[in-house]
Design a protein around this motif. Structure first.
Motif, PDB file in Angstrom:
ATOM      1  N   VAL A  34      50.440  89.018  69.314  1.00 38.06           N
ATOM      2  CA  VAL A  34      49.636  87.880  68.892  1.00 38.06           C
ATOM      3  C   VAL A  34      48.184  88.321  68.849  1.00 38.06           C
ATOM      4  CG1 VAL A  34      48.853  85.565  69.483  1.00 38.06           C
ATOM      5  CG2 VAL A  34      51.249  86.205  69.812  1.00 38.06           C
ATOM      6  N   HIS A  35      47.551  88.208  67.697  1.00 33.57           N
ATOM      7  CA  HIS A  35      46.190  88.710  67.536  1.00 33.57           C
ATOM      8  C   HIS A  35      45.130  87.619  67.592  1.00 33.57           C
ATOM      9  CE1 HIS A  35      47.949  92.414  65.267  1.00 33.57           C
ATOM     10  NE2 HIS A  35      48.091  92.498  66.573  1.00 33.57           N
ATOM     11  N   ALA A  36      45.525  86.368  67.726  1.00 34.52           N
ATOM     12  CA  ALA A  36      44.547  85.280  67.814  1.00 34.52           C
ATOM     13  C   ALA A  36      43.844  85.324  69.166  1.00 34.52           C
ATOM     14  CB  ALA A  36      45.249  83.936  67.628  1.00 34.52           C
ATOM     15  N   PRO A  37      42.604  84.845  69.237  1.00 33.58           N
ATOM     16  CA  PRO A  37      41.887  84.858  70.522  1.00 33.58           C
ATOM     17  C   PRO A  37      42.373  83.765  71.448  1.00 33.58           C
ATOM     18  CG  PRO A  37      40.554  83.781  68.855  1.00 33.58           C
ATOM     19  CD  PRO A  37      41.773  84.303  68.145  1.00 33.58           C
ATOM     20  N   LYS A  38      42.119  83.964  72.735  1.00 33.87           N
ATOM     21  CA  LYS A  38      42.208  82.881  73.696  1.00 33.87           C
ATOM     22  C   LYS A  38      40.839  82.232  73.799  1.00 33.87           C
ATOM     23  CE  LYS A  38      45.908  83.731  77.049  1.00 33.87           C
ATOM     24  NZ  LYS A  38      46.191  83.877  78.499  1.00 33.87           N
ATOM     25  N   LEU A  39      40.809  80.992  74.272  1.00 37.79           N
ATOM     26  CA  LEU A  39      39.539  80.287  74.411  1.00 37.79           C
ATOM     27  C   LEU A  39      39.417  79.721  75.812  1.00 37.79           C
ATOM     28  CD1 LEU A  39      37.643  78.143  71.913  1.00 37.79           C
ATOM     29  CD2 LEU A  39      38.174  77.127  74.139  1.00 37.79           C
ATOM     30  N   HIS A  40      38.241  79.921  76.415  1.00 32.47           N
ATOM     31  CA  HIS A  40      37.941  79.377  77.739  1.00 32.47           C
ATOM     32  C   HIS A  40      36.661  78.555  77.674  1.00 32.47           C
ATOM     33  CE1 HIS A  40      40.218  83.147  78.460  1.00 32.47           C
ATOM     34  NE2 HIS A  40      40.821  82.431  79.381  1.00 32.47           N
ATOM     35  N   LEU A  41      36.582  77.533  78.494  1.00 32.28           N
ATOM     36  CA  LEU A  41      35.302  76.859  78.721  1.00 32.28           C
ATOM     37  C   LEU A  41      34.457  77.783  79.589  1.00 32.28           C
ATOM     38  CD1 LEU A  41      34.557  73.879  77.743  1.00 32.28           C
ATOM     39  CD2 LEU A  41      36.975  74.494  77.615  1.00 32.28           C
ATOM     40  N   VAL A  42      33.162  77.871  79.291  1.00 31.33           N
ATOM     41  CA  VAL A  42      32.303  78.786  80.028  1.00 31.33           C
ATOM     42  C   VAL A  42      32.211  78.403  81.501  1.00 31.33           C
ATOM     43  CG1 VAL A  42      29.868  79.447  80.298  1.00 31.33           C
ATOM     44  CG2 VAL A  42      30.992  79.678  78.083  1.00 31.33           C
ATOM     45  N   ASP A  43      32.398  77.126  81.814  1.00 29.33           N
ATOM     46  CA  ASP A  43      32.287  76.678  83.200  1.00 29.33           C
ATOM     47  C   ASP A  43      33.447  75.751  83.537  1.00 29.33           C
ATOM     48  OD1 ASP A  43      30.439  76.471  85.665  1.00 29.33           O
ATOM     49  OD2 ASP A  43      30.889  74.388  85.196  1.00 29.33           O
ATOM     50  N   THR A  44      34.098  75.986  84.669  1.00 28.65           N
ATOM     51  CA  THR A  44      35.245  75.145  85.023  1.00 28.65           C
ATOM     52  C   THR A  44      34.834  73.782  85.565  1.00 28.65           C
ATOM     53  OG1 THR A  44      35.380  76.270  87.174  1.00 28.65           O
ATOM     54  CG2 THR A  44      36.877  77.013  85.427  1.00 28.65           C
ATOM     55  N   GLY A  45      33.614  73.647  86.075  1.00 29.26           N
ATOM     56  CA  GLY A  45      33.146  72.318  86.427  1.00 29.26           C
ATOM     57  C   GLY A  45      33.095  71.436  85.192  1.00 29.26           C
ATOM     58  N   LEU A  46      32.605  71.998  84.089  1.00 25.27           N
ATOM     59  CA  LEU A  46      32.580  71.280  82.816  1.00 25.27           C
ATOM     60  C   LEU A  46      33.996  71.021  82.324  1.00 25.27           C
ATOM     61  CD1 LEU A  46      31.012  70.124  80.418  1.00 25.27           C
ATOM     62  CD2 LEU A  46      30.926  72.448  79.469  1.00 25.27           C
ATOM     63  N   LEU A  47      34.885  71.988  82.477  1.00 27.68           N
ATOM     64  CA  LEU A  47      36.277  71.811  82.071  1.00 27.68           C
ATOM     65  C   LEU A  47      36.920  70.648  82.821  1.00 27.68           C
ATOM     66  CD1 LEU A  47      38.987  72.683  80.797  1.00 27.68           C
ATOM     67  CD2 LEU A  47      39.216  74.352  82.652  1.00 27.68           C
ATOM     68  N   VAL A  48      36.748  70.613  84.135  1.00 31.95           N
ATOM     69  CA  VAL A  48      37.340  69.550  84.945  1.00 31.95           C
ATOM     70  C   VAL A  48      36.772  68.190  84.540  1.00 31.95           C
ATOM     71  CG1 VAL A  48      37.503  68.637  87.308  1.00 31.95           C
ATOM     72  CG2 VAL A  48      37.904  71.065  86.873  1.00 31.95           C
ATOM     73  N   HIS A  49      35.478  68.149  84.250  1.00 30.87           N
ATOM     74  CA  HIS A  49      34.868  66.897  83.782  1.00 30.87           C
ATOM     75  C   HIS A  49      35.511  66.437  82.475  1.00 30.87           C
ATOM     76  CE1 HIS A  49      31.826  63.996  82.480  1.00 30.87           C
ATOM     77  NE2 HIS A  49      31.772  64.662  81.340  1.00 30.87           N
ATOM     78  N   LEU A  50      35.676  67.350  81.524  1.00 30.27           N
ATOM     79  CA  LEU A  50      36.253  66.993  80.225  1.00 30.27           C
ATOM     80  C   LEU A  50      37.708  66.540  80.359  1.00 30.27           C
ATOM     81  CD1 LEU A  50      34.720  69.865  78.093  1.00 30.27           C
ATOM     82  CD2 LEU A  50      34.358  67.426  77.697  1.00 30.27           C
TER      83      LEU A  50
END
Length: 411
Positions: free
Chosen positions: A275-291
């Motif tokens: 699989v050549h597609a990228p993975k994506l992460h939120l830069v900050d997990t505090g922001l991730l948890v909020h979202l």
């Protein structure tokens, strides 16, 4: 140690770059600590006070006459949030072309200058770019890079770690923005709400010109729900009922503003169905948890949140370690058929290490299968593979393979 007193890893990189590079640019998300870093560096190095382009009067003067503004600065000059007046960079180019001595300008910005064609054309070969990420747990504890021990094949030895969700949930929920980390849950959630309003309403429009960004909040919530997953642009476009081209453009904007980070696929030719597609992460997990609208207690107990939140957390910690480490490492993910490795770090010499993330407190044979395949295919290039897990101690899993508790990233 108070968060405001943490010595950032990037400070040493700035000091080094100022000795041999005409322009040094510290980039990173808003509120990540760029202004604090350069202010402390400037004060310690005896430089002129920081000039911030967030100040309207200063910004208006810079926009009206960039050349005159730059000419009037005492050098070495320190300019904060320079993306607010991008034409300054062309004026800086003229100055450093006439005088090639190092350490003339120290700049900060809340957008990735590599994506700005004007900046790239103006300052290529004249500027070093240093990224300041949200705080790493190891920075807070005054530890070095985890990868510096992993590449030589010597992962940290942990003997008595906290077991289970308590070993990672507080760190995941707090994230790494200094001000957010100092707040309790409800007040932290309010901080992230205001942070998003500012980022989406002002910062993205600064770099997106007049482009409509109406669907950006919905896209960001979708990306949070799929954090640490492989990006499917077509599926996102279908969910939002906008074009795939627009989805890609929006994600590029979010990456430019340091809200998300894409992790490219590694292509070592190990299998015919990679699989050549990228993975994506939120830069900050505090922001991730909020979202995600999640409280800390859900992080370790809700299957819809636990895996993505922990992998996102470890991935971004490793990103920070890679930037601060002694080796020049590039990071990838690997996925072939039914086997995957969450993170692959490769040095310029071709040495590689693999990192798999599991929330369980007991590693299984399945957890290390992708690492075993990577090791066997890479041969002597493979230096170490670790399963980051929530157990008590470092455990050998086989030839060059170990299970390491989450806290091994910062202890």
């Amino acid at each position: 140690m108070g968060i405001d007193l943490v010595e950032r890893w990037a400070t040493a990189l700035v000091a080094e770059a100022m000795t041999d590079t005409r322009v040094v640019f510290v980039q990173g998300a808003r509120q990540v600590g760029k202004s604090t870093l350069v202010s402390r560096y400037a004060q310690g190095a005896g430089l002129s006070p920081v000039v911030t382009l967030d100040d309207k009067a200063t910004r208006d003067a810079a926009l009206a006459d960039p050349t005159g503004f730059v000419a009037g600065l005492a050098r070495p000059a320190v300019l904060d949030e320079v993306q607010r007046a991008p034409d300054l960079l062309l004026a800086i180019k003229d100055v450093v072309d006439r005088d090639t001595s190092p350490g003339q300008f120290l700049l900060t910005g809340s957008s990735n200058v590599r994506s700005n064609r004007k900046v790239k054309d103006a300052l290529t070969g004249r500027m070093e770019i240093i990224t300041l990420w949200p705080l790493a747990q190891a920075e807070i504890g005054r530890r070095g890079s985890f990868l510096d021990t992993l590449l030589p094949g010597a992962p940290p030895t942990v003997a008595d770690a906290v077991i289970g969700p308590d070993s990672y949930a507080p760190q995941v929920a707090a994230g790494g923005f200094p001000e957010a980390m100092s707040r309790q849950a409800r007040r932290r959630d309010r901080w992230f709400a205001n942070y998003l309003d500012t980022t989406l309403d002002r910062d993205l429009r600064d770099i997106a010109d007049a482009r409509r960004l109406d669907e950006m909040p919905r896209l960001l919530r979708l990306l949070a729900a799929q954090a640490a997953g492989i990006v499917n642009y077509a599926a996102l476009a279908s969910r939002l009922r906008i074009s795939e081209k627009t989805v890609k453009a929006y994600i590029e904007l979010l990456e430019t503003a340091f809200v998300v980070r894409r992790l490219p696929a590694w292509r070592p030719g190990l299998a015919p169905r990679e699989v050549h597609a990228p993975k994506l992460h939120l830069v900050d997990t505090g922001l991730l948890v909020h979202l995600l609208g999640a409280a800390e207690r859900r992080i370790g107990h809700d299957d819809q949140i636990t895996g993505k939140a922990l992998e996102n957390f470890v991935a971004m910690e490793i990103v920070k370690h890679a930037d601060a480490g002694e080796d020049d490492l590039r990071l990838y993910h690997y996925h072939a058929e039914r086997d995957e490795v969450d993170l692959v770090a490769e040095s310029r010499t071709g040495d590689i290490v693999g990192i798999e993330v599991k929330a369980s407190a007991t590693p299984t044979g399945h957890d290390r299968r992708g690492l075993e395949r990577l090791r066997d295919a890479a041969g002597t290039r493979f230096k170490a593979g670790v399963v980051i897990y929530s157990g008590r101690q470092t455990i050998p899993l086989g030839d060059r393979l170990w299970a390491v508790p989450v806290c091994g990233l910062w202890t």
